[in-house]
Scaffold this motif. Structure first.
Motif, PDB file in Angstrom:
ATOM      1  N   ALA A  12       0.834  -1.206   0.000  1.00 35.75           N
ATOM      2  CA  ALA A  12       0.000   0.000   0.000  1.00 35.75           C
ATOM      3  C   ALA A  12       0.870   1.259   0.000  1.00 35.75           C
ATOM      4  N   GLN A  13       1.983   1.218   0.723  1.00 32.90           N
ATOM      5  CA  GLN A  13       2.905   2.354   0.742  1.00 32.90           C
ATOM      6  C   GLN A  13       3.567   2.532  -0.625  1.00 32.90           C
ATOM      7  N   VAL A  14       3.879   1.405  -1.270  1.00 34.76           N
ATOM      8  CA  VAL A  14       4.476   1.474  -2.607  1.00 34.76           C
ATOM      9  C   VAL A  14       3.506   2.135  -3.571  1.00 34.76           C
ATOM     10  N   ALA A  15       2.232   1.693  -3.542  1.00 37.14           N
ATOM     11  CA  ALA A  15       1.227   2.253  -4.440  1.00 37.14           C
ATOM     12  C   ALA A  15       1.036   3.746  -4.188  1.00 37.14           C
ATOM     13  N   GLU A  16       1.020   4.138  -2.897  1.00 36.87           N
ATOM     14  CA  GLU A  16       0.778   5.540  -2.572  1.00 36.87           C
ATOM     15  C   GLU A  16       1.969   6.429  -2.918  1.00 36.87           C
ATOM     16  N   ARG A  46       2.847   7.904  -6.707  1.00 39.98           N
ATOM     17  CA  ARG A  46       2.831   9.357  -6.881  1.00 39.98           C
ATOM     18  C   ARG A  46       4.122   9.848  -7.524  1.00 39.98           C
ATOM     19  N   ALA A  47       5.257   9.246  -7.138  1.00 39.12           N
ATOM     20  CA  ALA A  47       6.541   9.643  -7.725  1.00 39.12           C
ATOM     21  C   ALA A  47       6.542   9.386  -9.225  1.00 39.12           C
ATOM     22  N   VAL A  48       5.955   8.274  -9.641  1.00 41.23           N
ATOM     23  CA  VAL A  48       5.870   7.961 -11.074  1.00 41.23           C
ATOM     24  C   VAL A  48       5.007   9.006 -11.777  1.00 41.23           C
ATOM     25  N   ARG A  49       3.856   9.300 -11.187  1.00 38.85           N
ATOM     26  CA  ARG A  49       2.942  10.261 -11.821  1.00 38.85           C
ATOM     27  C   ARG A  49       3.551  11.655 -11.917  1.00 38.85           C
ATOM     28  N   GLU A  50       4.338  12.010 -10.906  1.00 42.60           N
ATOM     29  CA  GLU A  50       4.915  13.366 -10.884  1.00 42.60           C
ATOM     30  C   GLU A  50       6.288  13.431 -11.537  1.00 42.60           C
ATOM     31  N   GLY A  51       6.793  12.307 -12.011  1.00 40.29           N
ATOM     32  CA  GLY A  51       8.066  12.290 -12.711  1.00 40.29           C
ATOM     33  C   GLY A  51       9.274  12.503 -11.816  1.00 40.29           C
ATOM     34  N   VAL A  52       9.186  12.051 -10.559  1.00 40.87           N
ATOM     35  CA  VAL A  52      10.318  12.188  -9.635  1.00 40.87           C
ATOM     36  C   VAL A  52      11.360  11.122  -9.961  1.00 40.87           C
ATOM     37  N   ASP A  68      12.355   6.695   1.700  1.00 40.80           N
ATOM     38  CA  ASP A  68      12.391   6.547   3.153  1.00 40.80           C
ATOM     39  C   ASP A  68      10.989   6.420   3.756  1.00 40.80           C
ATOM     40  N   ARG A  69       9.973   6.816   3.010  1.00 39.34           N
ATOM     41  CA  ARG A  69       8.610   6.644   3.503  1.00 39.34           C
ATOM     42  C   ARG A  69       8.098   5.225   3.242  1.00 39.34           C
ATOM     43  N   ILE A  70       8.802   4.522   2.365  1.00 36.29           N
ATOM     44  CA  ILE A  70       8.359   3.173   1.979  1.00 36.29           C
ATOM     45  C   ILE A  70       9.113   2.102   2.745  1.00 36.29           C
ATOM     46  N   VAL A  71      10.427   2.266   2.890  1.00 38.86           N
ATOM     47  CA  VAL A  71      11.247   1.295   3.612  1.00 38.86           C
ATOM     48  C   VAL A  71      11.957   2.007   4.757  1.00 38.86           C
ATOM     49  N   ASP A  72      12.431   1.225   5.688  1.00 38.37           N
ATOM     50  CA  ASP A  72      13.143   1.765   6.845  1.00 38.37           C
ATOM     51  C   ASP A  72      14.383   2.534   6.378  1.00 38.37           C
ATOM     52  N   PRO A  73      14.495   3.811   6.737  1.00 44.07           N
ATOM     53  CA  PRO A  73      15.678   4.591   6.313  1.00 44.07           C
ATOM     54  C   PRO A  73      16.986   3.979   6.796  1.00 44.07           C
ATOM     55  N   PRO A 104     -13.864  -6.400 -12.054  1.00 47.00           N
ATOM     56  CA  PRO A 104     -13.539  -4.965 -12.185  1.00 47.00           C
ATOM     57  C   PRO A 104     -12.056  -4.795 -12.510  1.00 47.00           C
ATOM     58  N   PRO A 105     -11.715  -3.847 -13.359  1.00 43.44           N
ATOM     59  CA  PRO A 105     -10.297  -3.641 -13.713  1.00 43.44           C
ATOM     60  C   PRO A 105      -9.511  -3.094 -12.527  1.00 43.44           C
ATOM     61  N   PHE A 106      -8.227  -3.400 -12.504  1.00 42.40           N
ATOM     62  CA  PHE A 106      -7.364  -2.849 -11.463  1.00 42.40           C
ATOM     63  C   PHE A 106      -6.188  -2.141 -12.129  1.00 42.40           C
ATOM     64  N   PRO A 107      -5.743  -1.032 -11.558  1.00 40.99           N
ATOM     65  CA  PRO A 107      -4.660  -0.260 -12.181  1.00 40.99           C
ATOM     66  C   PRO A 107      -3.333  -0.997 -12.075  1.00 40.99           C
ATOM     67  N   SER A 108      -2.449  -0.708 -13.000  1.00 41.76           N
ATOM     68  CA  SER A 108      -1.131  -1.343 -13.007  1.00 41.76           C
ATOM     69  C   SER A 108      -0.291  -0.830 -11.842  1.00 41.76           C
ATOM     70  N   GLN A 109       0.312  -1.784 -11.116  1.00 46.98           N
ATOM     71  CA  GLN A 109       1.206  -1.443 -10.012  1.00 46.98           C
ATOM     72  C   GLN A 109       2.679  -1.595 -10.404  1.00 46.98           C
TER      73      GLN A 109
END
Length: 302
Positions: free
Chosen positions: A215-219, A223-229, A241-246, A282-287
Motif C-alpha cells: 500500500a505504501q508502494v502504491a501511494e 505518486r513519484a511515477v505520476r509526478e516524474g520524480v 524513506d517513507r516506503i522502507v526503513d531509512p 472490475p479492472p485494477f490499475p497497473s502497479q
C-alpha cells in the motif's frame, strides 16, 4: 384392413399435407413413411395415419434432425424429448460459436487488423470455449510443472492454477480484445520463461520480497511515477524513506531490490489484468511502474 379405410395416393397425400410429391416419395423410399399398399396399377397407397406421420417428420426435419434420427424416433428407439435435448445442446454450441465469430468481426470492423492478427482471430473464432480454455490450461501446466503449491511462496503458482480463465461463450468487444492479446501473450516463449522464473522463485524458501508495504508502494512510489520524480534524486530518497526503513542496510536494500525485480513484470501483471477482463471482474490499475520505481530507488540509494 377395413373396407372403409381411406387410402391416399402420393398426390392425395401431397394435397392433404402441403408437401411436394417428390419429398413424400423421397421420405417413403427412405423408409420414414412406408406405403400401406399398392393399387392395381402399382401406385403407392397410404392410409390417413400417414398424414399425421408426415406432419411429425416435417416438424422434426425443420428442427434440424437428420432422417436417420427421425426414423429412430418414429420406430420409438429414442424419444422426441431425448432428441430435443441433444439438439438443443448442439444448437446452443452453434449459437455460441456464431456469437464469437460475430464479436471477432466486430473487432476487425472497429480496429482493422494485421495479417497475423487476422490469422489469430480466425483461429480463435473457430475454437470452442473448451479449446480456448485449453490454451490457458496448457500454459499454466507448462509454467508451473513441478512447482509445489504448498512450498513457501508457492502461492503464485497456486493462484494461477485456481483461477483459470473462464473464457466467455458470448464475449463483449473488450473481452474479444483481451482474448486476442492473452492468446498472443501466452504463446510467447519469452513470456513463458519469465512466468516460469517467477513461479520457481516464489516456491523457494526465503525468496518472497519482504520489507515493504504494497500500500505504501502504491501511494508513494505511484505518486513519484505520476509526478516524474527521478528515483536517484534527493526527493526520490525522501520518498523511498517513507516506503522502507531509512536505516535498512545497503546490502539489504540491494537484496530487496533484486527480490522485487524477480516478481515485478509488466507482462505478467498484464496477464492477470486480461484474465480479469475475461472473467468480468472490475479492472485494477497497473502497479508495476510503482514497483519499478521502488527497485530503481533502492539500487540508487543502496
Amino acid at each position: 384392413m377395413s373396407d372403409h379405410t381411406e387410402l391416399l395416393t402420393i398426390g392425395g397425400l401431397a394435397r392433404r399435407t402441403g408437401l411436394s410429391v417428390r419429398t413424400i416419395r423421397f421420405w417413403s423410399d427412405s423408409g420414414v413413411v412406408a406405403p400401406t399398399g399398392r393399387s392395381a396399377g402399382g401406385y403407392r397407397l397410404y392410409d390417413t395415419e400417414a398424414v399425421a406421420r408426415l406432419d411429425l417428420v416435417r416438424t422434426l426435419r425443420e428442427l434440424g434432425l437428420d432422417l436417420d434420427t427421425v426414423r429412430r424416433v418414429l420406430a420409438r428407439q429414442v424419444t422426441v424429448r431425448d432428441v430435443a435435448r441433444a439438439h438443443l445442446r448442439a444448437l446452443d454450441t452453434e449459437i455460441r460459436t456464431l456469437q464469437v465469430r460475430r464479436a471477432v468481426l466486430q473487432r476487425v470492423a472497429r480496429h482493422g487488423s494485421t495479417t497475423e492478427e487476422m490469422r489469430l482471430m480466425h483461429k480463435l473464432a473457430r475454437m470452442s470455449a473448451d479449446e480456448r480454455q485449453r490454451i490457458i490450461d496448457d500454459f499454466v501446466h507448462e509454467t508451473f510443472d513441478g512447482v509445489d503449491p504448498n512450498a513457501p511462496g508457492g502461492h503464485i503458482a497456486q493462484a494461477m492454477r485456481t483461477m483459470p480463465a473462464e473464457l466467455p461463450a458470448d464475449p463483449t468487444p473488450e473481452q474479444v480484445d483481451a482474448w486476442v492479446e492473452l492468446a498472443d501473450l501466452v504463446g510467447d516463449e519469452e513470456f513463458r520463461k519469465r512466468a516460469r522464473e517467477m513461479a520457481v522463485a516464489g516456491a523457494q524458501a526465503g525468496q518472497e520480497p519482504l520489507g515493504h508495504d504494497p500500500a505504501q508502494v502504491a501511494e508513494h512510489a505511484g505518486r513519484a511515477v505520476r509526478e516524474g520524480v527521478a528515483p536517484e534524486s534527493a526527493e526520490g530518497k525522501e520518498i523511498l524513506d517513507r516506503i522502507v526503513d531509512p536505516d535498512l542496510p545497503s546490502a539489504e536494500r540491494a537484496r530487496l531490490a533484486d527480490r522485487l525485480a524477480t516478481f515485478t513484470d509488466r507482462r505478467v501483471e498484464r496477464y492477470w489484468q486480461l484474465l480479469g477482463v475475461l472473467n468480468g471482474r472490475p479492472p485494477f490499475p497497473s502497479q508495476a511502474p510503482a514497483f519499478e520505481w521502488l527497485i530503481a530507488a533502492l539500487r540508487a540509494h543502496a
